[in-house]
Write a protein that holds these residues in place. Structure first.
Motif, PDB file in Angstrom:
ATOM      1  N   LYS B 303       0.791  -1.234   0.000  1.00  0.00           N
ATOM      2  CA  LYS B 303       0.000   0.000   0.000  1.00  0.00           C
ATOM      3  C   LYS B 303       0.822   1.281   0.000  1.00  0.00           C
ATOM      4  N   ASP B 304       2.105   1.124   0.225  1.00  0.00           N
ATOM      5  CA  ASP B 304       2.956   2.308   0.187  1.00  0.00           C
ATOM      6  C   ASP B 304       3.093   2.733  -1.274  1.00  0.00           C
ATOM      7  N   PHE B 305       2.432   3.836  -1.647  1.00  0.00           N
ATOM      8  CA  PHE B 305       2.335   4.247  -3.054  1.00  0.00           C
ATOM      9  C   PHE B 305       3.702   4.594  -3.636  1.00  0.00           C
ATOM     10  N   ALA B 306       4.537   5.182  -2.769  1.00  0.00           N
ATOM     11  CA  ALA B 306       5.842   5.662  -3.264  1.00  0.00           C
ATOM     12  C   ALA B 306       6.717   4.495  -3.739  1.00  0.00           C
ATOM     13  N   THR B 307       6.588   3.406  -3.069  1.00  0.00           N
ATOM     14  CA  THR B 307       7.475   2.285  -3.427  1.00  0.00           C
ATOM     15  C   THR B 307       6.713   1.146  -4.083  1.00  0.00           C
ATOM     16  N   ALA B 308       5.445   1.391  -4.417  1.00  0.00           N
ATOM     17  CA  ALA B 308       4.582   0.323  -4.914  1.00  0.00           C
ATOM     18  C   ALA B 308       5.130  -0.339  -6.157  1.00  0.00           C
ATOM     19  N   ILE B 312       5.974  -4.199  -6.095  1.00  0.00           N
ATOM     20  CA  ILE B 312       5.214  -5.154  -6.891  1.00  0.00           C
ATOM     21  C   ILE B 312       6.133  -5.874  -7.870  1.00  0.00           C
ATOM     22  N   SER B 313       7.035  -5.170  -8.478  1.00  0.00           N
ATOM     23  CA  SER B 313       7.942  -5.808  -9.442  1.00  0.00           C
ATOM     24  C   SER B 313       8.791  -6.876  -8.763  1.00  0.00           C
ATOM     25  N   SER B 314       9.383  -6.486  -7.662  1.00  0.00           N
ATOM     26  CA  SER B 314      10.260  -7.467  -6.985  1.00  0.00           C
ATOM     27  C   SER B 314       9.448  -8.637  -6.433  1.00  0.00           C
ATOM     28  N   PHE B 315       8.253  -8.323  -5.967  1.00  0.00           N
ATOM     29  CA  PHE B 315       7.362  -9.378  -5.451  1.00  0.00           C
ATOM     30  C   PHE B 315       7.032 -10.361  -6.567  1.00  0.00           C
ATOM     31  N   SER B 316       6.736  -9.807  -7.747  1.00  0.00           N
ATOM     32  CA  SER B 316       6.353 -10.641  -8.878  1.00  0.00           C
ATOM     33  C   SER B 316       7.479 -11.579  -9.270  1.00  0.00           C
ATOM     34  N   VAL B 317       8.677 -11.020  -9.333  1.00  0.00           N
ATOM     35  CA  VAL B 317       9.831 -11.863  -9.707  1.00  0.00           C
ATOM     36  C   VAL B 317      10.060 -12.955  -8.660  1.00  0.00           C
ATOM     37  N   ALA B 318      10.002 -12.555  -7.410  1.00  0.00           N
ATOM     38  CA  ALA B 318      10.266 -13.522  -6.325  1.00  0.00           C
ATOM     39  C   ALA B 318       9.200 -14.606  -6.295  1.00  0.00           C
ATOM     40  N   LEU B 319       7.955 -14.189  -6.519  1.00  0.00           N
ATOM     41  CA  LEU B 319       6.860 -15.158  -6.474  1.00  0.00           C
ATOM     42  C   LEU B 319       6.997 -16.158  -7.619  1.00  0.00           C
ATOM     43  N   THR B 320       7.384 -15.644  -8.769  1.00  0.00           N
ATOM     44  CA  THR B 320       7.594 -16.520  -9.929  1.00  0.00           C
ATOM     45  C   THR B 320       8.655 -17.577  -9.598  1.00  0.00           C
ATOM     46  N   VAL B 345      -1.539  -9.352  -9.870  1.00  0.00           N
ATOM     47  CA  VAL B 345      -0.505  -8.456  -9.321  1.00  0.00           C
ATOM     48  C   VAL B 345       0.327  -7.878 -10.460  1.00  0.00           C
ATOM     49  N   VAL B 346       0.632  -8.730 -11.414  1.00  0.00           N
ATOM     50  CA  VAL B 346       1.461  -8.283 -12.568  1.00  0.00           C
ATOM     51  C   VAL B 346       0.715  -7.247 -13.384  1.00  0.00           C
ATOM     52  N   GLU B 347      -0.588  -7.414 -13.472  1.00  0.00           N
ATOM     53  CA  GLU B 347      -1.404  -6.471 -14.246  1.00  0.00           C
ATOM     54  C   GLU B 347      -1.334  -5.075 -13.662  1.00  0.00           C
ATOM     55  N   LEU B 348      -1.092  -4.999 -12.332  1.00  0.00           N
ATOM     56  CA  LEU B 348      -1.078  -3.712 -11.653  1.00  0.00           C
ATOM     57  C   LEU B 348       0.092  -2.817 -12.107  1.00  0.00           C
ATOM     58  N   TYR B 355      -3.094   5.718 -10.515  1.00  0.00           N
ATOM     59  CA  TYR B 355      -3.629   5.809  -9.152  1.00  0.00           C
ATOM     60  C   TYR B 355      -2.916   6.893  -8.395  1.00  0.00           C
ATOM     61  N   THR B 356      -3.656   7.319  -7.341  1.00  0.00           N
ATOM     62  CA  THR B 356      -3.087   8.315  -6.437  1.00  0.00           C
ATOM     63  C   THR B 356      -2.733   7.644  -5.121  1.00  0.00           C
ATOM     64  N   GLU B 357      -2.178   8.484  -4.305  1.00  0.00           N
ATOM     65  CA  GLU B 357      -1.788   7.970  -2.988  1.00  0.00           C
ATOM     66  C   GLU B 357      -3.007   7.543  -2.184  1.00  0.00           C
ATOM     67  N   THR B 358      -4.123   8.133  -2.485  1.00  0.00           N
ATOM     68  CA  THR B 358      -5.341   7.804  -1.748  1.00  0.00           C
ATOM     69  C   THR B 358      -6.027   6.592  -2.350  1.00  0.00           C
ATOM     70  N   SER B 359      -6.046   6.549  -3.687  1.00  0.00           N
ATOM     71  CA  SER B 359      -6.807   5.462  -4.331  1.00  0.00           C
ATOM     72  C   SER B 359      -6.002   4.159  -4.426  1.00  0.00           C
ATOM     73  N   TRP B 360      -4.726   4.281  -4.333  1.00  0.00           N
ATOM     74  CA  TRP B 360      -3.876   3.069  -4.487  1.00  0.00           C
ATOM     75  C   TRP B 360      -4.150   2.002  -3.396  1.00  0.00           C
ATOM     76  N   PRO B 361      -4.194   2.368  -2.135  1.00  0.00           N
ATOM     77  CA  PRO B 361      -4.472   1.345  -1.125  1.00  0.00           C
ATOM     78  C   PRO B 361      -5.801   0.641  -1.337  1.00  0.00           C
ATOM     79  N   VAL B 362      -6.755   1.389  -1.837  1.00  0.00           N
ATOM     80  CA  VAL B 362      -8.068   0.792  -2.087  1.00  0.00           C
ATOM     81  C   VAL B 362      -7.956  -0.244  -3.190  1.00  0.00           C
ATOM     82  N   ARG B 363      -7.177   0.116  -4.230  1.00  0.00           N
ATOM     83  CA  ARG B 363      -6.972  -0.835  -5.334  1.00  0.00           C
ATOM     84  C   ARG B 363      -6.300  -2.113  -4.845  1.00  0.00           C
TER      85      ARG B 363
END
Lengths: 325, 502
Positions: B303-308, B312-320, B345-348, B355-363
């Motif tokens: 949910k941290d928008f700044a580092t999202a 997500i990228s690193s998460f995707s690679v690690a999960l793969t 997750v990859v689609e994101l 997205y904004t800082e407010t809408s990103w956590p909701v997504r």
């Protein structure tokens, strides 16, 4: 078998002699048994007893029964050795020539009663004992052999000790047995008195001779003794010496000095005779134990501790037998 | 002159030889009686004692009968040999005895010693002794049962009688205590009871009606039906233990074949990405509530928008990487659910810019929420399989009274301390009094895990304690949503259970 006949003859002879002796000597069966054993075994006997218990009569009757010449030597302090052994005397022959002729002393008999031997001087005693040992008399360089069987029955009066010369232990050792002739029992005394009222003479007759005695001696020597009994006998004699390691406590406490090897020889020799006399063909422990008393009582010297504890030599011998077993 | 013997020759000693034979017979008889008596006593005593101990429920001793008999026989033979040696009428010994008891005056011993002598006197002595021996009445040498024979025989008979008469305590099989105790003797008989058959039939019906996955369910039911069919033919307990254990293993293997949660969680745990590790924890959770907690925790990390983008990228690679190393079938339900989640997750990634800082956590919540049902559904199936497997195994253990030592080697430690209500529902322990700031929490595991804050390997218990303290602090500061408070408390309660098995 010839041997069997001989053994039968042995038993019969002994029985006959005892029966004959019983005519003259009342009671004293053990004394008679032991005397006969000593005679057959070839030994001499030291008899201790008060006067009048029949010592002389016993030997005289024995001599008659065994057809053996008997002599009696009464020892006194003034008796000389030559009085016992005999001496050379000068004699004129028919031609008037003086010749030295040996006159035999009273020792020249088969059965000799040496009465009150402890009254004689040591010199006379030693002359007597030398004859007893070697069965020969040497006078002026000439040896005169005594006729076999030769048997000496010496007596000691236990009452009168004044003016006596007690036999030294070395001399005592030459006697095979020391027997103590007890005062007769009441019934025996009565029989003695009754008998002697009729006649004082000995009525026993000759039943065997010297040759028979010698044959009996030879026969007895063949009786087998098993090793265990032999060892027991040796242990018994060894245990009389307090200085030897392993001596029983009674020996260490009560004995001054012990018996010589002659005691062992005497025990075995006499045991064989006793076995045959009792109709046995072998020596048993009972034979050894029974003969230990007459064989050892004059060879063991008890000390003051035994006297203090009111123990006699026989008591000490009894303890010794018990502890050796 | 005495002729020394060389050796004992009994040739000419017929009477002595006869007596010797009599004594030999007596010695043999006595030795046999006492030897047999001692042997029987020695063999029967341990059997009688063990039977008595078992009957009085003092102790159960596994005593091999063959060893008792062999030991008794050996002792009996030894006793016989020793006695015979002691009583054997050696010539010298017999001679000594005869001389003493018959008052022979050493005649027999002398005869023996001079047996080889040809001397006339020795022969006379021999003949005389033989004659005397022949005069001894025969009844003197008759066998007299010495008191030792009588006592030994009496003791032996009484002990053998006791060993036979004392009954063996019957083994009910399955109705007793199933806790750890002395192992029943190998040859204990077994006979299935009606109760056990009824319970087994009920178990089969339970499994058939359960929500277990089809494949393991079918396998489990077949195994249980086979057990039901064959259990009546079993005669010994050891065979029963083997049969029940085999059924347990079949059920266990059937579930292990389809349950991939453990393999997936392990594969993801090995990936060096703390978000993936959190996902691993969620998948490896035993209950769905724990899955939810860990899953929500994973979502927070995105949910941290700044580092999202980077997250997500690193998460995707690690999960793969993690999924690739899992080694589970590609058509596995859980695997497919996670794959679908990964795809979303990859689609994101290309759409973050919208997205904004407010809408990103909701997504993010929406993404996780969509995937949660699929993953938790797949996980629920596996959890159901596990629970049903545990139930079956526990029930079988209970019905047939298997001890912990008799249990087969299953895929994981079977916790026998967890009770159930007979319907497959575990009695969940509260793990303590619960409540705010209440009690000491024991975080049981010493397992090393990655501390996301520091990146260091720390004890799992230590890490959980840190999280719990943060929770308490946040609670006091009013930062916890009241709707989540109960959930979080339950979460920490569950984790704080002490391990009863230890």
């Amino acid at each position: 078998m010839e041997k069997e006949t001989q053994v039968k003859a042995f038993s019969e002879s002994i029985a006959t002699v005892k029966a004959e002796l019983a005519k003259d000597v009342v009671g004293q069966e053990e004394i008679i048994n032991n005397v006969l054993i000593a005679i057959v075994a070839g030994g001499n006997v030291l008899l201790e007893g008060v006067p009048g218990v029949g010592k002389t009569r016993l030997v005289r009757s024995l001599g008659r029964t065994l057809s053996l010449p008997f002599s009696r030597i009464q020892f006194t302090p003034d008796l000389m050795p030559s009085d016992v052994t005999g001496t050379n005397v000068a004699e004129k022959d028919d031609n008037g020539k003086l010749n030295m002729v040996f006159r035999k002393g009273p020792i020249f008999a088969n059965l000799v009663l040496a009465d009150e031997i402890n009254r004689a001087t040591p010199k006379t005693q030693s002359a007597m004992l030398e004859v007893m040992q070697e069965h020969k008399v040497t006078v002026a360089g000439t040896a005169y052999r005594l006729e076999e069987p030769f048997f000496v029955l010496a007596t000691e009066n236990p009452i009168e000790q004044d003016g006596t010369y007690p036999l030294p232990e070395a001399q005592m050792d030459r006697f095979m047995f020391k027997l103590i002739m007890e005062f007769p029992k009441l019934a025996e005394l009565k029989d003695i008195v009754n008998m002697t009222q009729i006649t004082m003479d000995e009525t026993a007759t000759a039943v065997i001779d010297g040759e028979t005695i010698l044959q009996m001696r030879k026969l007895a020597s063949t009786v087998p003794v098993m090793d265990e009994i032999m060892e027991y006998t040796m242990r018994l004699i060894t245990n009389t010496h307090p200085e030897i390691a392993g001596a029983p406590s009674s020996t260490k406490k009560y004995v001054k000095y012990g018996a010589s090897p002659r005691a062992a020889q005497a025990l075995i020799t006499c045991a064989k005779v006793r076995a045959l006399m009792n109709g046995n063909y072998n020596v048993s422990y009972e034979d050894i134990d029974a003969l230990a008393y007459p064989v050892l009582r004059h060879r063991i010297k008890i000390n003051y501790a035994a006297v203090n504890d009111h123990l006699t030599v026989d008591d000490v011998i009894g303890l010794l037998i018990k502890e050796t077993k | 002159m005495r002729v020394r013997k060389r050796k004992t020759n009994l040739r000419d000693m017929k009477n002595f030889t006869k007596i010797k034979k009599k004594f030999m017979g007596n010695a043999l008889l006595c030795s046999i009686v006492i030897g047999v008596g001692v042997g029987a006593f020695a063999a029967a005593t341990p059997i009688a004692v063990c039977k008595l101990l078992e009957l009085l429920e003092i102790a159960t001793v596994d005593l091999p009968l063959l060893w008792c008999i062999l030991g008794g026989a050996g002792l009996g033979v030894l006793t016989f040999a020793v006695l015979l040696l002691c009583l054997y009428p050696f010539p010298k010994k017999l001679a000594r005895r005869l001389d003493k008891e018959m008052d022979m005056g050493e005649k027999v011993q002398t005869m023996l010693e001079f047996s080889e002598s040809n001397d006339d006197m020795a022969q006379l002595q021999r003949n005389d002794t033989e004659r005397r021996l022949s005069e001894i009445p025969k009844r003197v040498f008759r066998f007299k049962p010495v008191w030792q024979c009588i006592v030994t025989a009496a003791l032996a008979i009484s002990m053998v009688g006791a060993a036979i008469v004392v009954p063996v305590k019957a083994d009910e099989g399955g109705s007793g205590d199933s806790s750890t105790g002395p192992i029943a003797p190998v040859e204990t008989p077994f006979e299935v009871t009606n109760f056990q058959l009824t319970a087994l039939r009920q178990l089969i019906e339970h499994v058939q009606e359960s929500n277990m996955q089809a494949a393991p369910k079918a396998t489990s039911v077949n195994a249980l039906e086979l057990l039901y069919a064959n259990i009546s033919d079993v005669e010994y307990r050891k065979d029963m233990v083997a049969l029940v254990g085999s059924t347990m293993l079949t059920v266990d293997n059937a579930v292990e074949t389809v349950n991939t949660g453990f393999e997936l969680a392990t594969a993801l745990e090995n990936v060096e990405h703390f978000q993936v590790k959190k996902l691993s924890r969620a998948i490896g959770a035993v209950e769905l509530e724990r899955f939810t907690i860990f899953y929500a925790d994973t979502a927070e990390g995105f949910k941290d928008f700044a580092t999202a983008n980077e997250t997500i990228s690193s998460f995707s690679v690690a999960l793969t990487t993690g999924l690739a190393s899992a080694g589970v079938p590609s058509d596995d339900g859980l695997y497919l659910a996670i794959q679908a989640f990964h795809a979303k997750v990859v689609e994101l990634i290309p759409n973050i810019q919208y997205y904004t800082e407010t809408s990103w956590p909701v997504r993010v919540d929406s993404l996780f929420g969509d995937s949660s049902a699929a993953i938790s559904s797949a996980l629920a199936v596996q959890i159901e399989n596990d629970q049903e497997r545990d139930y079956v195994i526990r029930k079988l253990k209970e019905i047939f009274g298997l001890t912990d030592a008799e249990m087969p080697q299953l895929s994981r430690d079977f916790v026998s301390s967890i009770e159930d209500d007979g319907e497959g529902n575990k009695d969940e322990e509260s793990g303590g009094d619960g409540g705010l700031g209440d009690g000491d929490y024991n975080f049981p595991s010493d397992e090393l895990v990655l501390d996301p804050d520091t990146g260091e390997q720390v004890r799992y218990g230590e890490l959980l304690a840190k999280y719990y303290n943060r929770y308490l602090a946040a609670l006091q500061e009013g930062k916890i949503d009241p709707n989540l408070e109960k959930l979080l408390q339950s979460y920490f309660d569950l984790l704080s259970k002490t391990e009863k098995a230890s």
